[in-house]
Design an enzyme around this catalytic site. Structure first.
Site, mmCIF file in Angstrom:
data_model
loop_
_atom_site.group_PDB
_atom_site.id
_atom_site.type_symbol
_atom_site.label_atom_id
_atom_site.label_comp_id
_atom_site.label_asym_id
_atom_site.label_seq_id
_atom_site.Cartn_x
_atom_site.Cartn_y
_atom_site.Cartn_z
ATOM 1 N N ARG A 206 0.851 -1.190 0.000
ATOM 2 C CA ARG A 206 0.000 0.000 0.000
ATOM 3 C C ARG A 206 0.886 1.239 0.000
ATOM 4 O O ARG A 206 1.892 1.286 0.709
ATOM 5 C CB ARG A 206 -0.929 0.027 1.223
ATOM 6 C CG ARG A 206 -2.126 -0.924 1.130
ATOM 7 C CD ARG A 206 -3.133 -0.515 0.038
ATOM 8 N NE ARG A 206 -4.261 -1.429 -0.060
ATOM 9 C CZ ARG A 206 -4.338 -2.469 -0.890
ATOM 10 N NH1 ARG A 206 -3.347 -2.738 -1.724
ATOM 11 N NH2 ARG A 206 -5.404 -3.236 -0.912
ATOM 12 N N HIS B 86 -0.605 -0.127 -9.638
ATOM 13 C CA HIS B 86 -1.368 -1.094 -8.832
ATOM 14 C C HIS B 86 -1.781 -2.290 -9.707
ATOM 15 O O HIS B 86 -2.955 -2.645 -9.805
ATOM 16 C CB HIS B 86 -2.600 -0.437 -8.198
ATOM 17 C CG HIS B 86 -2.969 -1.072 -6.892
ATOM 18 N ND1 HIS B 86 -3.219 -0.363 -5.750
ATOM 19 C CD2 HIS B 86 -3.118 -2.386 -6.544
ATOM 20 C CE1 HIS B 86 -3.520 -1.191 -4.770
ATOM 21 N NE2 HIS B 86 -3.449 -2.431 -5.217
ATOM 22 N N GLU C 128 -2.368 7.583 -4.893
ATOM 23 C CA GLU C 128 -2.722 6.940 -6.167
ATOM 24 C C GLU C 128 -4.202 7.051 -6.513
ATOM 25 O O GLU C 128 -4.585 6.953 -7.681
ATOM 26 C CB GLU C 128 -2.324 5.458 -6.149
ATOM 27 C CG GLU C 128 -3.188 4.598 -5.226
ATOM 28 C CD GLU C 128 -2.808 3.106 -5.275
ATOM 29 O OE1 GLU C 128 -1.633 2.797 -5.115
ATOM 30 O OE2 GLU C 128 -3.716 2.280 -5.474
ATOM 31 N N ASP D 243 4.548 -0.225 -6.994
ATOM 32 C CA ASP D 243 3.286 -0.610 -7.648
ATOM 33 C C ASP D 243 2.129 0.151 -7.022
ATOM 34 O O ASP D 243 1.008 0.116 -7.532
ATOM 35 C CB ASP D 243 3.054 -2.120 -7.506
ATOM 36 C CG ASP D 243 1.813 -2.577 -8.273
ATOM 37 O OD1 ASP D 243 1.719 -2.267 -9.474
ATOM 38 O OD2 ASP D 243 0.937 -3.222 -7.666
HETATM 39 P P1 NAI Z 1 -1.717 -11.155 5.041
HETATM 40 O O1 NAI Z 1 -2.756 -10.672 5.980
HETATM 41 O O2 NAI Z 1 -1.691 -12.599 4.663
HETATM 42 O O3 NAI Z 1 -0.261 -10.802 5.642
HETATM 43 C C1 NAI Z 1 0.048 -9.555 6.210
HETATM 44 C C2 NAI Z 1 1.176 -9.778 7.191
HETATM 45 O O4 NAI Z 1 1.581 -8.507 7.692
HETATM 46 C C3 NAI Z 1 0.771 -10.637 8.396
HETATM 47 O O5 NAI Z 1 1.731 -11.659 8.621
HETATM 48 C C4 NAI Z 1 0.742 -9.643 9.545
HETATM 49 O O6 NAI Z 1 1.103 -10.219 10.791
HETATM 50 C C5 NAI Z 1 1.773 -8.630 9.099
HETATM 51 N N1 NAI Z 1 1.627 -7.311 9.718
HETATM 52 C C6 NAI Z 1 0.502 -6.695 10.139
HETATM 53 N N2 NAI Z 1 0.804 -5.467 10.627
HETATM 54 C C7 NAI Z 1 2.149 -5.339 10.516
HETATM 55 C C8 NAI Z 1 3.058 -4.302 10.855
HETATM 56 N N3 NAI Z 1 2.644 -3.159 11.411
HETATM 57 N N4 NAI Z 1 4.377 -4.516 10.611
HETATM 58 C C9 NAI Z 1 4.814 -5.673 10.046
HETATM 59 N N5 NAI Z 1 3.992 -6.673 9.709
HETATM 60 C C10 NAI Z 1 2.687 -6.515 9.934
HETATM 61 O O7 NAI Z 1 -1.826 -10.231 3.757
HETATM 62 P P2 NAI Z 1 -1.336 -10.557 2.272
HETATM 63 O O8 NAI Z 1 -2.389 -11.288 1.534
HETATM 64 O O9 NAI Z 1 0.032 -11.139 2.321
HETATM 65 O O10 NAI Z 1 -1.272 -9.083 1.649
HETATM 66 C C11 NAI Z 1 -0.320 -8.136 2.105
HETATM 67 C C12 NAI Z 1 -0.685 -6.778 1.566
HETATM 68 O O11 NAI Z 1 -0.507 -6.770 0.156
HETATM 69 C C13 NAI Z 1 -2.155 -6.382 1.751
HETATM 70 O O12 NAI Z 1 -2.351 -5.761 2.993
HETATM 71 C C14 NAI Z 1 -2.406 -5.422 0.635
HETATM 72 O O13 NAI Z 1 -2.206 -4.124 1.117
HETATM 73 C C15 NAI Z 1 -1.314 -5.748 -0.394
HETATM 74 N N6 NAI Z 1 -1.851 -6.207 -1.668
HETATM 75 C C16 NAI Z 1 -1.474 -5.550 -2.822
HETATM 76 C C17 NAI Z 1 -1.934 -5.935 -4.052
HETATM 77 C C18 NAI Z 1 -1.498 -5.264 -5.332
HETATM 78 O O14 NAI Z 1 -2.103 -5.485 -6.399
HETATM 79 N N7 NAI Z 1 -0.466 -4.424 -5.310
HETATM 80 C C19 NAI Z 1 -2.885 -7.050 -4.178
HETATM 81 C C20 NAI Z 1 -3.172 -7.720 -2.909
HETATM 82 C C21 NAI Z 1 -2.687 -7.284 -1.717
#
Ligand code: NAI
Length: 343
Positions: free
Chosen positions: A230, A291, A259, A254
């Site tokens: 993000r 994105h 954005e 990305d």
């Molecule tokens: P997820 O929920 O599986 O993993 C997120 C991880 O971040 C978890 O292990 C959590 O413990 C950790 N976390 C939470 N707060 C934190 C902090 N303050 N510091 C460090 N770690 C922390 O999520 P997933 O599926 O891996 O997605 C991650 C991110 O990717 C999403 O939040 C979303 O913003 C982004 N995303 C981007 C996309 C794109 O097209 N560019 C598409 C899908 C997701």
């Protein structure tokens, strides 16, 4: 069931029409984004289907509730654009927690490789029959240290890809994954040791601007920062300063803090008002995609299938496993009461 579908793009429609038709969900597609001015378009619908840049703030939520709308179906994983706290007890919020972590993790590596091996520059050169190699020198990923922030679904896939490249992996996560074999370190240590830093954690109050002037000052000179998570995880002004001061070797973005008004639209031939983004894009060592990391055929199909299943589960069974819960803060830990979420 009828859903108002906001911020529609041509690539969204085929899979949503297909899965909607199979399950009795009709989508009314609107190109416009959901906000205070457009919320009225949802009148007569059972729910709204929204994406990352639709604005689901308190006013929009109240207006949806006044119209008798029961469900906000996010067709994405992140939900920082939804005032979840304000939704609590008023309107149910469903999301798609995972649709293809591979799509995002692979795009992350694609950006990293493109940037450090200057593929984007080589592509432009050879198109112009310029076969010179001057200034295209890159560096090996093998043996380099990558700091992964957030080792959830996407972060873990990225870690596996990096392992394949023979990289040293260190990570920071608020909730480290046990038995993952990943070396977890405090955030400051990650900043100090990493040759490459890749962001895979959600945006929240704690993670907002986690890459800022202070953290950049702690990083190795020449560090490569990759953000496919993000935009607001990075203070874009501080990033730009770091690049101008030659502290940051390259940035692959990305996502971008501001954005919402720019990405997903064609502004070629227009004057882009955002000076920070415009300046970043002029930098030879900054690579921007808009994105796009999620955009694979597999992901689009999974997004539509899960979104439609979320909707039918909610209306047919009265509960949905992918409902976001403000009270307990996470889907997995939600203490189900009366076989429902604690809503
Ligand atoms: P997820 O929920 O599986 O993993 C997120 C991880 O971040 C978890 O292990 C959590 O413990 C950790 N976390 C939470 N707060 C934190 C902090 N303050 N510091 C460090 N770690 C922390 O999520 P997933 O599926 O891996 O997605 C991650 C991110 O990717 C999403 O939040 C979303 O913003 C982004 N995303 C981007 C996309 C794109 O097209 N560019 C598409 C899908 C997701």
């Amino acid at each position: 069931m009828r859903f108002a579908f906001f911020d529609t793009k041509p690539y969204d429609m085929p899979s949503f029409e297909k899965y909607g038709k199979e399950s009795g969900v009709t989508f009314k597609f609107y190109e416009t984004r959901l906000n205070e001015d457009t919320v009225q378009l949802a009148k007569g619908c059972d729910g709204v289907c929204v994406f990352v840049n639709d604005m689901v703030n308190a006013e929009v939520i109240d207006r949806l509730c006044e119209m008798g709308i029961k469900v906000i179906a996010l067709r994405c994983a992140g939900y920082n654009n939804v005032d979840i706290k304000h939704c609590y007890g008023k309107i149910h919020v469903l999301h798609v927690p995972a649709y293809s972590p591979y799509a995002v993790a692979e795009h992350t590596m694609a950006m990293l490789l493109t940037s450090i091996r200057r593929i984007h520059k080589a592509y432009n050169r050879t198109k112009d029959f310029n076969f010179s190699l001057n200034e295209l020198t890159g560096f090996d990923l093998h043996g380099k240290t990558v700091g992964v922030i957030g080792t959830g679904r996407i972060g873990r896939v990225f870690v596996d890809i990096c392992r394949g490249f023979g990289m040293n992996i260190i990570a920071y996560d608020k909730f480290p994954a046990k038995d993952s074999g990943i070396e977890y370190v405090p955030l400051d240590e990650l900043f100090q040791r990493s040759d490459i830093i890749s962001l895979h954690c959600p945006l929240n109050e704690e993670s907002y601007h986690m890459i800022n002037a202070d953290s950049i000052a702690k990083m190795k000179k020449g560090v490569v920062i990759v953000n496919t998570s993000r935009g607001a995880l990075i203070d874009a002004e501080a990033l730009l300063e770091g690049i101008k001061e030659r502290r940051i070797g390259a940035a692959c973005l990305d996502v971008y803090e501001e954005e919402a008004d720019i990405f997903f639209e064609d502004y070629s031939g227009h004057i882009v008002e955002d000076d920070t983004l415009a300046r970043l894009i002029t930098m030879p060592n900054v690579l921007v995609t808009s994105h796009q990391a999620f955009l694979t055929e597999e992901a689009l199909s999974n997004i539509a299938e899960t979104t439609v299943k979320n909707i039918t589960d909610f209306f047919d069974k009265g509960s949905c496993a992918n409902e976001l819960c403000y009270r307990c803060g996470s889907v997995e830990d939600c203490r189900k009461q009366r076989a429902q979420k604690c809503f």
